[in-house]
Design an enzyme around this catalytic site. Sequence first.
Site, mmCIF file in Angstrom:
data_model
loop_
_atom_site.group_PDB
_atom_site.id
_atom_site.type_symbol
_atom_site.label_atom_id
_atom_site.label_comp_id
_atom_site.label_asym_id
_atom_site.label_seq_id
_atom_site.Cartn_x
_atom_site.Cartn_y
_atom_site.Cartn_z
ATOM 1 N N GLY A 79 -5.617 -2.071 -5.869
ATOM 2 C CA GLY A 79 -6.358 -3.041 -6.402
ATOM 3 C C GLY A 79 -5.542 -4.216 -6.800
ATOM 4 O O GLY A 79 -4.486 -4.102 -6.400
ATOM 5 N N TYR A 150 2.308 1.948 -9.178
ATOM 6 C CA TYR A 150 2.093 1.719 -7.642
ATOM 7 C C TYR A 150 3.198 1.390 -6.900
ATOM 8 O O TYR A 150 3.312 1.744 -5.718
ATOM 9 C CB TYR A 150 1.185 0.317 -7.850
ATOM 10 N N LYS A 154 5.213 3.697 -3.728
ATOM 11 C CA LYS A 154 5.398 2.773 -2.383
ATOM 12 C C LYS A 154 6.904 3.137 -2.000
ATOM 13 O O LYS A 154 7.252 3.349 -1.009
ATOM 14 C CB LYS A 154 5.267 1.358 -2.572
ATOM 15 N N GLU A 192 -10.435 -6.714 -6.877
ATOM 16 C CA GLU A 192 -10.244 -7.819 -6.162
ATOM 17 C C GLU A 192 -8.798 -8.437 -6.531
ATOM 18 O O GLU A 192 -8.333 -8.377 -7.700
ATOM 19 C CB GLU A 192 -11.250 -8.925 -6.328
ATOM 20 N N LYS A 193 -8.236 -9.077 -5.582
ATOM 21 C CA LYS A 193 -6.882 -9.627 -6.130
ATOM 22 C C LYS A 193 -6.981 -11.371 -6.217
ATOM 23 O O LYS A 193 -8.131 -11.775 -6.151
ATOM 24 C CB LYS A 193 -6.016 -9.606 -4.885
ATOM 25 N N GLN A 221 2.625 -18.646 -13.327
ATOM 26 C CA GLN A 221 3.355 -17.541 -12.626
ATOM 27 C C GLN A 221 3.205 -17.752 -11.146
ATOM 28 O O GLN A 221 2.049 -18.542 -10.905
ATOM 29 C CB GLN A 221 2.746 -16.098 -13.004
HETATM 30 P P1 NAD Z 1 -8.007 -1.927 0.390
HETATM 31 O O1 NAD Z 1 -8.248 -1.176 -0.960
HETATM 32 O O2 NAD Z 1 -8.920 -2.713 0.863
HETATM 33 O O3 NAD Z 1 -7.990 -0.669 1.604
HETATM 34 C C1 NAD Z 1 -7.336 0.750 1.412
HETATM 35 C C2 NAD Z 1 -8.387 1.589 1.952
HETATM 36 O O4 NAD Z 1 -7.882 3.149 1.543
HETATM 37 C C3 NAD Z 1 -9.781 1.735 0.981
HETATM 38 O O5 NAD Z 1 -10.991 1.453 1.984
HETATM 39 C C4 NAD Z 1 -9.989 2.983 0.353
HETATM 40 O O6 NAD Z 1 -11.222 3.432 0.260
HETATM 41 C C5 NAD Z 1 -9.247 3.782 1.337
HETATM 42 N N1 NAD Z 1 -8.602 4.909 0.448
HETATM 43 C C6 NAD Z 1 -8.446 5.394 -0.710
HETATM 44 N N2 NAD Z 1 -8.202 6.215 -0.968
HETATM 45 C C7 NAD Z 1 -8.514 7.125 0.090
HETATM 46 C C8 NAD Z 1 -8.187 8.673 0.337
HETATM 47 N N3 NAD Z 1 -8.098 9.438 -0.405
HETATM 48 N N4 NAD Z 1 -8.647 9.085 1.640
HETATM 49 C C9 NAD Z 1 -8.846 7.996 2.675
HETATM 50 N N5 NAD Z 1 -8.781 6.637 2.419
HETATM 51 C C10 NAD Z 1 -8.650 6.381 1.041
HETATM 52 O O7 NAD Z 1 -6.682 -2.484 0.430
HETATM 53 P P2 NAD Z 1 -5.761 -3.506 1.615
HETATM 54 O O8 NAD Z 1 -5.674 -4.562 0.760
HETATM 55 O O9 NAD Z 1 -6.464 -3.403 2.821
HETATM 56 O O10 NAD Z 1 -4.342 -2.578 1.619
HETATM 57 C C11 NAD Z 1 -4.122 -1.876 2.749
HETATM 58 C C12 NAD Z 1 -2.723 -1.457 2.371
HETATM 59 O O11 NAD Z 1 -1.668 -2.459 2.154
HETATM 60 C C13 NAD Z 1 -2.488 -0.466 1.358
HETATM 61 O O12 NAD Z 1 -1.682 0.687 1.447
HETATM 62 C C14 NAD Z 1 -2.029 -1.219 0.292
HETATM 63 O O13 NAD Z 1 -1.283 -0.540 -0.792
HETATM 64 C C15 NAD Z 1 -0.993 -2.246 1.066
HETATM 65 N N6 NAD Z 1 -0.938 -3.409 0.478
HETATM 66 C C16 NAD Z 1 -1.741 -4.461 0.389
HETATM 67 C C17 NAD Z 1 -1.424 -5.713 -0.285
HETATM 68 C C18 NAD Z 1 -2.694 -6.769 -0.284
HETATM 69 O O14 NAD Z 1 -2.176 -7.979 -0.625
HETATM 70 N N7 NAD Z 1 -3.682 -6.423 0.245
HETATM 71 C C19 NAD Z 1 -0.107 -5.805 -0.716
HETATM 72 C C20 NAD Z 1 0.593 -4.887 -0.742
HETATM 73 C C21 NAD Z 1 0.462 -3.691 -0.159
#
Ligand code: NAD
Length: 337
Positions: A79, A150, A154, A192-193, A221
């Site tokens: 999140g 987190y 990663k 939410e971000k 920031q």
């Molecule tokens: P998101 O939270 O919308 O999507 C992640 C999904 O993973 C969710 O739908 C959640 O239900 C699912 N999930 C959680 N636990 C689970 C489990 N045990 N089994 C199966 N599914 C599971 O996040 P996002 O923004 O779409 O991010 C996608 C990827 O990109 C993530 O790995 C996140 O860490 C990485 N990321 C995102 C951002 C960003 O700015 N959005 C930045 C850096 C990294």
Amino acid sequence: MSEKQTRVLVTGAGGFIGHHLVTYLKEKGYWVRGVDIKYPEYTEVDADEFEILDLRRWDNALQATRGIDHVYALAADMGGMGFITTHHSQILYNNSLINLHTMEAARMNGATRYLYTSSACVYPEYLQTEAEVTPLKESDAYPAQPQDAYGWEKLMTEILARYYHMDHNLETRVVRFHNIFGELGTWEGGREKAPAAMCRKVAVAKLTGNPVIEVWGDGEQTRSFCHVDDCVTGIYKLMQSNHRDPLNLGQDRMVTINELVELVADAADFAVERRHIEGPQGVRGRNSDNTMLREVLGWEPQISLEEGLKRTYDWIEQEVREKLEKEGVAIVEPVGV
Ligand code: NAD
């Protein structure tokens, strides 16, 4: 096998980027299985198959990866700042299980390519103490001092991917996202971000006629923000490339959170007043060095922050409007409407 017949798995397909990626891969002609613990919140599923599976469980990871050629591993318990600074052990435990299981199950089931979605949160805190930060290049990740559990998880999975290539010849790809935002992303509820939160706050301000919005910290920031359409294009290009080392994927235009608020207010065509309150802010400054991105992919994100925020704001304003109407809140319409 032609590219059109390749079977791909997108984990986290019920989430923000995962859902957009499924749509993109379907348009490219792939057969797509989506897996998540929930369905997409705001639109219909468009994967060929969508399975509700908790990837913390080994049997589920095996089921998810059966018959799959390429895996895009996006599932994560994550999140915005408010969430990742208050759920360290949960994040480390859940995401470690998800990633250990999914990568090993993909290998056992004979997948040939595996893309892991890492984060700019792997970069050391000691390089991000000033708002006017030097953009972060991929090699800056070491010596390691990632932000929060987190970031540690990663980094660990990045290394796992490297060893799965060395030991098992799995073609691994690792992308480090820098603040991805856009339509169909979580905009309320605590996960939410910043861009989505700002769009929601500005939309509520505009629709209720109260211009005051809260900003965590002094708002000085800095970050860069990348629209999700550029993100999925970049993910896809990286999967097709031969580049196995981690690669930044983001914009390299840095703005302060206060500037972000003003850009959202411009998108809304509504003047806001900021009230600064205590709240988690993360590192003081962060930006992406896109030198390697340009070299490896011959491409970089194309959508301007103004354009991306306009699209995102319009979608979130509509969501907020529907919610306020359901709650019976009187909506203030702009003069002339
Ligand atoms: P998101 O939270 O919308 O999507 C992640 C999904 O993973 C969710 O739908 C959640 O239900 C699912 N999930 C959680 N636990 C689970 C489990 N045990 N089994 C199966 N599914 C599971 O996040 P996002 O923004 O779409 O991010 C996608 C990827 O990109 C993530 O790995 C996140 O860490 C990485 N990321 C995102 C951002 C960003 O700015 N959005 C930045 C850096 C990294």
